[in-house]
Design a protein around this motif. Structure first.
Motif, mmCIF file in Angstrom:
data_model
loop_
_atom_site.group_PDB
_atom_site.id
_atom_site.type_symbol
_atom_site.label_atom_id
_atom_site.label_comp_id
_atom_site.label_asym_id
_atom_site.label_seq_id
_atom_site.Cartn_x
_atom_site.Cartn_y
_atom_site.Cartn_z
ATOM 1 N N ASP A 94 -52.916 4.895 23.346
ATOM 2 C CA ASP A 94 -53.067 3.449 23.177
ATOM 3 C C ASP A 94 -51.711 2.742 23.205
ATOM 4 O OD1 ASP A 94 -53.823 0.882 22.575
ATOM 5 O OD2 ASP A 94 -54.751 1.373 20.652
ATOM 6 N N SER A 95 -51.390 2.139 24.354
ATOM 7 C CA SER A 95 -50.171 1.342 24.509
ATOM 8 C C SER A 95 -50.517 -0.139 24.602
ATOM 9 C CB SER A 95 -49.398 1.771 25.762
ATOM 10 O OG SER A 95 -48.842 3.038 25.597
ATOM 11 N N THR A 96 -51.541 -0.568 23.887
ATOM 12 C CA THR A 96 -51.965 -1.965 23.923
ATOM 13 C C THR A 96 -50.787 -2.885 23.604
ATOM 14 O OG1 THR A 96 -54.210 -1.368 23.244
ATOM 15 C CG2 THR A 96 -53.547 -3.654 22.910
ATOM 16 N N GLY A 97 -50.505 -3.813 24.513
ATOM 17 C CA GLY A 97 -49.494 -4.836 24.279
ATOM 18 C C GLY A 97 -48.052 -4.389 24.380
ATOM 19 N N VAL A 98 -47.785 -3.151 24.797
ATOM 20 C CA VAL A 98 -46.394 -2.692 24.874
ATOM 21 C C VAL A 98 -46.112 -2.004 26.207
ATOM 22 C CG1 VAL A 98 -46.145 -2.402 22.378
ATOM 23 C CG2 VAL A 98 -46.843 -0.455 23.764
ATOM 24 N N ASN A 99 -44.824 -1.883 26.521
ATOM 25 C CA ASN A 99 -44.386 -1.148 27.703
ATOM 26 C C ASN A 99 -43.832 0.183 27.249
ATOM 27 O OD1 ASN A 99 -43.120 -0.033 29.900
ATOM 28 N ND2 ASN A 99 -41.930 -1.835 30.421
ATOM 29 N N THR A 100 -44.593 1.235 27.483
ATOM 30 C CA THR A 100 -44.142 2.589 27.177
ATOM 31 C C THR A 100 -43.644 3.218 28.471
ATOM 32 O OG1 THR A 100 -45.864 2.774 25.482
ATOM 33 C CG2 THR A 100 -44.786 4.815 26.185
ATOM 34 N N PRO A 101 -42.366 3.608 28.551
ATOM 35 C CA PRO A 101 -41.887 4.313 29.740
ATOM 36 C C PRO A 101 -42.229 5.804 29.670
ATOM 37 C CG PRO A 101 -40.034 3.679 28.335
ATOM 38 C CD PRO A 101 -41.289 3.229 27.651
ATOM 39 N N TRP A 102 -43.042 6.285 30.617
ATOM 40 C CA TRP A 102 -43.501 7.676 30.657
ATOM 41 C C TRP A 102 -42.921 8.383 31.868
ATOM 42 C CZ3 TRP A 102 -47.339 10.071 27.557
ATOM 43 C CH2 TRP A 102 -48.017 9.230 26.676
ATOM 44 N N THR A 103 -42.502 9.641 31.681
ATOM 45 C CA THR A 103 -42.198 10.544 32.781
ATOM 46 C C THR A 103 -42.992 11.815 32.522
ATOM 47 O OG1 THR A 103 -39.974 9.654 33.028
ATOM 48 C CG2 THR A 103 -40.413 11.799 34.033
ATOM 49 N N ILE A 104 -43.937 12.109 33.420
ATOM 50 C CA ILE A 104 -44.813 13.268 33.282
ATOM 51 C C ILE A 104 -44.572 14.169 34.490
ATOM 52 C CG2 ILE A 104 -47.211 14.041 33.100
ATOM 53 C CD1 ILE A 104 -47.783 11.046 32.147
ATOM 54 N N SER A 152 -60.288 9.114 8.004
ATOM 55 C CA SER A 152 -59.307 8.972 9.070
ATOM 56 C C SER A 152 -57.930 8.697 8.484
ATOM 57 C CB SER A 152 -59.734 7.848 10.011
ATOM 58 O OG SER A 152 -60.934 8.212 10.664
ATOM 59 N N VAL A 153 -56.888 9.292 9.077
ATOM 60 C CA VAL A 153 -55.524 9.186 8.563
ATOM 61 C C VAL A 153 -54.564 8.945 9.730
ATOM 62 C CG1 VAL A 153 -53.685 10.355 7.276
ATOM 63 C CG2 VAL A 153 -56.055 10.767 6.670
ATOM 64 N N THR A 154 -53.509 8.168 9.461
ATOM 65 C CA THR A 154 -52.474 7.891 10.453
ATOM 66 C C THR A 154 -51.161 8.523 10.023
ATOM 67 O OG1 THR A 154 -53.503 5.807 11.117
ATOM 68 C CG2 THR A 154 -51.159 6.069 11.605
ATOM 69 N N GLY A 155 -50.550 9.273 10.921
ATOM 70 C CA GLY A 155 -49.197 9.778 10.726
ATOM 71 C C GLY A 155 -48.233 8.830 11.404
ATOM 72 N N VAL A 156 -47.205 8.376 10.687
ATOM 73 C CA VAL A 156 -46.215 7.457 11.243
ATOM 74 C C VAL A 156 -44.965 8.263 11.604
ATOM 75 C CG1 VAL A 156 -44.778 5.432 10.807
ATOM 76 C CG2 VAL A 156 -47.126 5.521 9.918
ATOM 77 N N LEU A 157 -44.612 8.260 12.902
ATOM 78 C CA LEU A 157 -43.442 8.995 13.348
ATOM 79 C C LEU A 157 -42.185 8.299 12.859
ATOM 80 C CD1 LEU A 157 -42.412 11.410 14.981
ATOM 81 C CD2 LEU A 157 -42.411 9.938 16.997
ATOM 82 N N GLY A 158 -41.296 9.065 12.238
ATOM 83 C CA GLY A 158 -40.062 8.524 11.697
ATOM 84 C C GLY A 158 -39.064 8.152 12.780
ATOM 85 N N ALA A 159 -37.961 7.525 12.366
ATOM 86 C CA ALA A 159 -36.908 7.127 13.291
ATOM 87 C C ALA A 159 -36.151 8.355 13.771
ATOM 88 C CB ALA A 159 -35.960 6.151 12.601
ATOM 89 N N GLY A 160 -35.644 8.290 14.992
ATOM 90 C CA GLY A 160 -34.889 9.390 15.570
ATOM 91 C C GLY A 160 -35.486 9.791 16.900
ATOM 92 N N THR A 161 -35.292 11.043 17.280
ATOM 93 C CA THR A 161 -35.847 11.585 18.520
ATOM 94 C C THR A 161 -36.727 12.768 18.174
ATOM 95 O OG1 THR A 161 -33.914 10.897 19.818
ATOM 96 C CG2 THR A 161 -35.283 12.648 20.743
ATOM 97 N N THR A 168 -54.431 9.922 13.821
ATOM 98 C CA THR A 168 -53.647 9.027 14.675
ATOM 99 C C THR A 168 -52.168 9.305 14.453
ATOM 100 O OG1 THR A 168 -55.337 7.290 14.548
ATOM 101 C CG2 THR A 168 -53.126 6.607 15.212
ATOM 102 N N LEU A 169 -51.410 9.401 15.540
ATOM 103 C CA LEU A 169 -49.954 9.424 15.435
ATOM 104 C C LEU A 169 -49.452 8.080 15.944
ATOM 105 C CD1 LEU A 169 -47.356 10.870 14.677
ATOM 106 C CD2 LEU A 169 -47.182 11.565 17.070
ATOM 107 N N ASP A 170 -48.784 7.334 15.059
ATOM 108 C CA ASP A 170 -48.322 5.984 15.356
ATOM 109 C C ASP A 170 -46.805 5.978 15.521
ATOM 110 O OD1 ASP A 170 -47.839 3.289 15.546
ATOM 111 O OD2 ASP A 170 -48.823 2.752 13.672
ATOM 112 N N ASN A 171 -46.354 5.680 16.730
ATOM 113 C CA ASN A 171 -44.924 5.547 17.007
ATOM 114 C C ASN A 171 -44.534 4.086 17.193
ATOM 115 O OD1 ASN A 171 -42.274 6.484 17.490
ATOM 116 N ND2 ASN A 171 -42.623 6.550 19.692
ATOM 117 N N LYS A 202 -50.393 6.506 19.609
ATOM 118 C CA LYS A 202 -49.821 5.185 19.869
ATOM 119 C C LYS A 202 -48.335 5.388 20.145
ATOM 120 C CE LYS A 202 -53.100 2.645 17.009
ATOM 121 N NZ LYS A 202 -53.239 1.668 15.927
ATOM 122 N N PRO A 203 -47.928 5.449 21.430
ATOM 123 C CA PRO A 203 -46.563 5.838 21.760
ATOM 124 C C PRO A 203 -45.499 4.776 21.528
ATOM 125 C CG PRO A 203 -47.814 5.450 23.754
ATOM 126 C CD PRO A 203 -48.771 5.325 22.615
ATOM 127 N N GLY A 204 -45.879 3.524 21.328
ATOM 128 C CA GLY A 204 -44.888 2.478 21.123
ATOM 129 C C GLY A 204 -44.054 2.264 22.364
#
Length: 189
Positions: free
Chosen positions: A123-133, A38-47, A66-69, A97-99
């Motif tokens: 997985d947004s455990t413990g955080v407030n992720t604002p989503w617009t779908i 298993s491997v995690t990709g960490v999304l860099g800073a920016g948009t 896993t993509l970890d933001n 993990k949208p952060g």
């Protein structure tokens, strides 16, 4: 801008994390784990801006991509759909993990089913992720919403999955036409 039809990050074993560049991708973006672990990709800073669909999945049975933001909490905009897992393949797993970055999906959010050995999950455990779908939500595995605010313009179907709502708020924003909300007959829906 990376202007090709499909850009894929093939995360591989050798380290437990790999960088994923937050930039503009003109077509589809795929985050895959191709190794035997298993491997995690960490999304860099920016948009992160994806001109097509955005998929997080794995190609090897019993392992997870896993993509970890949660490190940089970058904003993410997707013109197409966000897809976690693979349709019809329950033995490979993807986790997003949208952060706390703003997540805007102009298509659907789809989380495919997995078997008992692993999970496909938002997985947004413990955080407030604002989503617009703008489109539909089809949840056949897991979404842990934490304290997220989720706006959905289409239908909601979590009848085959588990939506753990925590203290989140889900707002159905469709105007006109009939939209449906389908949840399991028991448990978190």
């Amino acid at each position: 801008t990376i202007s090709i039809a499909t850009f894929s990050y093939y995360l591989n074993v050798g380290s437990t994390t790999a960088p994923v560049t937050a930039t503009t991708y003109g077509g589809d973006l795929i985050i895959f784990n191709t190794g035997s672990g298993s491997v995690t990709g960490v999304l860099g800073a920016g948009t992160l801006s994806v001109g097509g669909s955005f998929r997080i999945s794995n190609t090897t049975a019993t392992y997870t991509a896993t993509l970890d933001n949660t490190v940089n909490n970058s904003n993410i905009s997707v013109t197409g759909s966000l897809v976690v897992g693979t349709s019809g393949v329950t033995t490979t797993y993807g986790i997003f993990k949208p952060g706390t970055g703003t997540i805007a999906i102009n298509g659907d959010v789809i989380v495919y089913a997995s078997d008992a050995s692993g999970d496909n999950k938002i997985d947004s455990t413990g955080v407030n992720t604002p989503w617009t779908i703008t489109g539909n939500v089809t949840l056949s595995d897991y979404w842990v919403a934490g304290s997220s605010t989720i706006s959905v313009g289409g239908n909601w179907d979590s009848s085959a999955g588990t939506f753990t709502y925590g203290t989140s708020t889900v707002t159905m924003t469709a105007f006109g036409g009939n939209k449906t909300i389908t949840t399991p007959t028991s448990g978190n829906g």
